[in-house]
Design a protein around this motif. Structure first.
Motif, short mmCIF file in Angstrom:
data_model
loop_
_atom_site.label_atom_id
_atom_site.label_comp_id
_atom_site.label_asym_id
_atom_site.label_seq_id
_atom_site.Cartn_x
_atom_site.Cartn_y
_atom_site.Cartn_z
N ARG A 218 0.83 -1.22 0.00
CA ARG A 218 0.00 0.00 0.00
C ARG A 218 0.85 1.26 0.00
NH1 ARG A 218 -3.09 -2.87 4.17
NH2 ARG A 218 -4.86 -3.91 3.16
N HIS A 219 2.13 1.10 0.37
CA HIS A 219 3.03 2.25 0.41
C HIS A 219 4.17 2.15 -0.60
CE1 HIS A 219 1.10 3.72 4.09
NE2 HIS A 219 1.09 2.47 4.50
N TYR A 220 4.24 1.03 -1.29
CA TYR A 220 5.32 0.84 -2.27
C TYR A 220 4.90 1.41 -3.62
CZ TYR A 220 8.52 -1.37 -5.56
OH TYR A 220 9.42 -1.58 -6.57
N GLU A 221 5.68 2.35 -4.12
CA GLU A 221 5.30 3.04 -5.36
C GLU A 221 6.19 2.70 -6.55
OE1 GLU A 221 5.26 7.17 -4.35
OE2 GLU A 221 3.43 7.00 -3.15
N GLY A 222 7.18 1.82 -6.35
CA GLY A 222 8.08 1.46 -7.44
C GLY A 222 7.49 0.40 -8.35
N PRO A 223 8.21 0.04 -9.43
CA PRO A 223 7.74 -1.00 -10.34
C PRO A 223 7.53 -2.33 -9.63
CG PRO A 223 9.54 0.25 -11.34
CD PRO A 223 9.46 0.68 -9.90
N LEU A 224 6.45 -3.00 -9.96
CA LEU A 224 6.06 -4.24 -9.29
C LEU A 224 5.55 -5.25 -10.31
CD1 LEU A 224 5.19 -5.92 -6.73
CD2 LEU A 224 3.01 -4.67 -6.85
N TRP A 225 6.07 -6.47 -10.22
CA TRP A 225 5.57 -7.57 -11.06
C TRP A 225 5.24 -8.76 -10.17
CZ3 TRP A 225 8.61 -11.97 -13.48
CH2 TRP A 225 7.81 -12.70 -14.37
N LEU A 226 4.01 -9.25 -10.30
CA LEU A 226 3.59 -10.45 -9.61
C LEU A 226 3.44 -11.58 -10.63
CD1 LEU A 226 1.66 -7.96 -8.09
CD2 LEU A 226 1.67 -9.84 -6.46
N VAL A 227 3.97 -12.75 -10.30
CA VAL A 227 3.84 -13.91 -11.17
C VAL A 227 3.32 -15.08 -10.35
CG1 VAL A 227 6.30 -14.46 -10.82
CG2 VAL A 227 5.08 -15.46 -12.75
N VAL A 228 2.35 -15.81 -10.91
CA VAL A 228 1.71 -16.90 -10.17
C VAL A 228 1.28 -17.97 -11.17
CG1 VAL A 228 -0.55 -15.75 -10.28
CG2 VAL A 228 -0.12 -17.48 -8.51
N GLY A 229 1.38 -19.23 -10.76
CA GLY A 229 0.93 -20.33 -11.61
C GLY A 229 -0.57 -20.51 -11.54
N ASP A 230 -1.18 -20.85 -12.66
CA ASP A 230 -2.64 -21.02 -12.63
C ASP A 230 -3.06 -22.33 -11.96
OD1 ASP A 230 -2.10 -22.95 -14.57
OD2 ASP A 230 -3.56 -22.20 -16.02
N LYS A 231 -2.07 -23.19 -11.62
CA LYS A 231 -2.35 -24.42 -10.87
C LYS A 231 -1.86 -24.31 -9.43
CE LYS A 231 -3.86 -26.57 -14.58
NZ LYS A 231 -5.32 -26.89 -14.75
N ASP A 232 -1.53 -23.12 -9.00
CA ASP A 232 -1.01 -22.90 -7.64
C ASP A 232 -2.17 -22.95 -6.64
OD1 ASP A 232 0.12 -21.98 -5.27
OD2 ASP A 232 1.35 -20.47 -6.27
N LYS A 233 -2.13 -23.95 -5.76
CA LYS A 233 -3.17 -24.09 -4.74
C LYS A 233 -2.75 -23.55 -3.38
CE LYS A 233 -5.24 -28.16 -6.94
NZ LYS A 233 -5.65 -29.58 -6.78
N ILE A 234 -1.45 -23.28 -3.23
CA ILE A 234 -0.95 -22.78 -1.96
C ILE A 234 -1.06 -21.26 -1.90
CG2 ILE A 234 1.10 -22.60 -0.47
CD1 ILE A 234 1.97 -25.31 -1.54
N THR A 235 -0.68 -20.59 -2.98
CA THR A 235 -0.84 -19.14 -3.10
C THR A 235 -1.55 -18.85 -4.42
OG1 THR A 235 1.39 -18.95 -4.07
CG2 THR A 235 1.19 -18.59 -1.70
N PRO A 236 -2.83 -19.17 -4.51
CA PRO A 236 -3.55 -19.08 -5.78
C PRO A 236 -3.67 -17.65 -6.32
CG PRO A 236 -5.06 -19.48 -3.96
CD PRO A 236 -3.68 -19.63 -3.40
N TYR A 237 -4.02 -17.58 -7.60
CA TYR A 237 -4.09 -16.32 -8.33
C TYR A 237 -4.85 -15.20 -7.62
CZ TYR A 237 -5.99 -12.97 -11.68
OH TYR A 237 -6.39 -11.82 -12.29
N PRO A 238 -6.03 -15.46 -7.00
CA PRO A 238 -6.76 -14.34 -6.36
C PRO A 238 -5.93 -13.59 -5.33
CG PRO A 238 -8.20 -16.25 -6.57
CD PRO A 238 -6.82 -16.72 -6.95
N ILE A 239 -4.98 -14.27 -4.68
CA ILE A 239 -4.13 -13.59 -3.70
C ILE A 239 -3.25 -12.56 -4.39
CG2 ILE A 239 -2.23 -13.88 -2.07
CD1 ILE A 239 -3.39 -16.60 -1.33
#
Length: 284
Positions: A218-239
């Protein structure tokens, strides 16, 4: 990471009593220290008929413990990467990951967490100390690697929290969160099939409870990239999608890797091409 924690709490789930999630119960520690073994890295480099400079590194933390790892440099690098791995992810057992990131191409530093792999172990595990170690690792890269290249802080799984902590306390050029979580309660619930708060009262140690990424973003204003597998059940895409929405950055992106599980995003050539695309935006 998953098997270790399940083994620690499955008996508690069966009898329905409280789980006290201390740092030592949650964060994996090896029984004994083992030397850094770069056999898998050398094999991956040779398989691709590539070249890279590999240097074993020792960095002393603020409490006198020696953190050990590797600095790897690929020809004509475009970025310096500070890598924070997942729980139970030592360099010796997982260093083929370095070659995948090295092909960006990149200079990369990976130090085993204290008590993991080749690094010294504290008498009492502290998440706060590991957070300070993360800053020490970043400062080492800042002072040692090519200062003309951008520094990307990359967190994998649990490492996504330590990467975010660095982003909140140091001037970085970009942040990559790979299979990120938001808070430990949700992460544990996803790791343990059938987990139910109605059966078990989870009590998080303050240091564990503080491992939340959304408040940082919420306070980080720099470039950000999130990558997630579509079969990830531990940290799924909605997170990751929710973290993206929470982030203050105006340069934020997300990639969903087809067919990838929680541990497999970096095995994808598609993910690496997206990584390069993200890096290309840093100079725009």
């Amino acid at each position: 990471m998953k098997n270790f924690f399940i083994g620690s709490v499955v008996c508690l789930l069966l009898i329905g009593c409280a789980i006290n999630v201390s740092p030592s119960a949650f964060f994996y520690q090896d029984v004994e220290r083992k030397p850094v073994d770069t056999t898998k890295l050398h094999a991956a480099i040779q398989k691709d008929k590539a070249s890279a400079g590999i240097t074993r590194v020792e960095v002393r933390n603020t409490h006198g413990l020696m953190l050990r790892g590797v600095a790897v440099s690929y020809p004509e690098p475009i970025v310096n990467v500070v890598f924070f791995p997942d729980n139970r992810m030592s360099i010796s057992e997982n260093n083929s990951v370095i070659h995948r990131l090295g092909k960006l191409p990149a200079n990369l530093l990976w130090l085993d967490y204290q008590g993991v792999g080749a690094s010294d172990k504290s008498l009492k595990l502290s998440i706060n100390e590991i957070k300070q170690d993360a800053l020490t690792q970043f400062d080492y890269v800042k002072s040692t690697f090519d200062s003309n290249l951008p520094i990307v802080v990359h967190g994998r799984g649990i490492g996504s929290y330590f990467a975010s902590y660095v982003a909140a306390n140091r001037q970085i050029d970009a942040l990559v969160l790979d299979g990120a979580f938001n808070n430990i309660s949700d992460l544990i619930a996803n790791m343990i099939p059938g987990f139910s708060n109605s059966l078990t009262n989870m009590k998080l140690h303050d240091e564990v409870h503080s491992m939340q990424i959304a408040p940082i973003l919420r306070h980080y204003e720099g470039p950000l990239w999130l990558v997630v597998g579509d079969k990830d059940k531990i940290t799924p895409y909605p997170i990751s999608q929710q973290l993206l929405e929470n982030a203050a950055s105006s340069q934020k992106y997300i990639t969903v890797v087809p067919g990838a599980t929680h541990n497999a995003t970096l095995k994808s050539e598609y993910a690496l091409s997206e990584y390069r695309r993200f890096l290309s935006r840093l100079s725009q």
